[in-house]
Design a protein around this motif. Structure first.
Motif, short mmCIF file in Angstrom:
data_model
loop_
_atom_site.label_atom_id
_atom_site.label_comp_id
_atom_site.label_asym_id
_atom_site.label_seq_id
_atom_site.Cartn_x
_atom_site.Cartn_y
_atom_site.Cartn_z
N HIS A 193 37.91 39.23 35.05
CA HIS A 193 39.05 39.55 34.17
C HIS A 193 38.76 39.18 32.72
CE1 HIS A 193 41.53 40.53 37.57
NE2 HIS A 193 41.38 39.32 38.10
N GLU B 144 38.30 42.45 38.71
CA GLU B 144 38.75 43.82 38.95
C GLU B 144 37.58 44.52 39.64
OE1 GLU B 144 41.72 45.10 38.28
OE2 GLU B 144 42.48 43.49 37.03
N ARG C 188 41.88 44.34 42.90
CA ARG C 188 41.58 43.15 42.14
C ARG C 188 41.59 41.95 43.06
NH1 ARG C 188 45.04 42.36 37.53
NH2 ARG C 188 44.71 40.14 37.70
#
Length: 84
Positions: A74, A52, A47
């Motif tokens: 995210h 991510e 991340r």
């Protein structure tokens, strides 16, 4: 969830995609549009502050090369689940 994940874990990431519509709609129709719910399965890479990162297809462990990399902000992610 991703704090428990390690590089190479097989994961499923559930996420909502953006949506665009052509054509005229009433206000009620426009406000009733649902975002497409999607998922991606792949090897977890990690991340960043905003995203991510998952590789969806392949991982050459010997040469540390990745292909079909998928990046999701995210804010789009609704769930991350480690698969067995």
């Amino acid at each position: 969830m991703s704090k428990k994940l390690k590089v190479g874990d097989l994961v499923q990431i559930d996420w909502c995609d953006a949506y665009a519509s052509l054509g005229w709609r009433t206000l009620e129709e426009a406000l009733g549009i649902k975002q497409p719910e999607c998922f991606t399965v792949g090897f977890y890479l990690g991340r960043t502050k905003k995203n991510e990162v998952v590789v969806a297809a392949s991982w050459d462990r010997d040469n540390k090369l990745y292909t079909n990399i998928s990046v999701r902000p995210h804010a789009m992610i609704t769930k991350i689940r480690k698969l067995k």
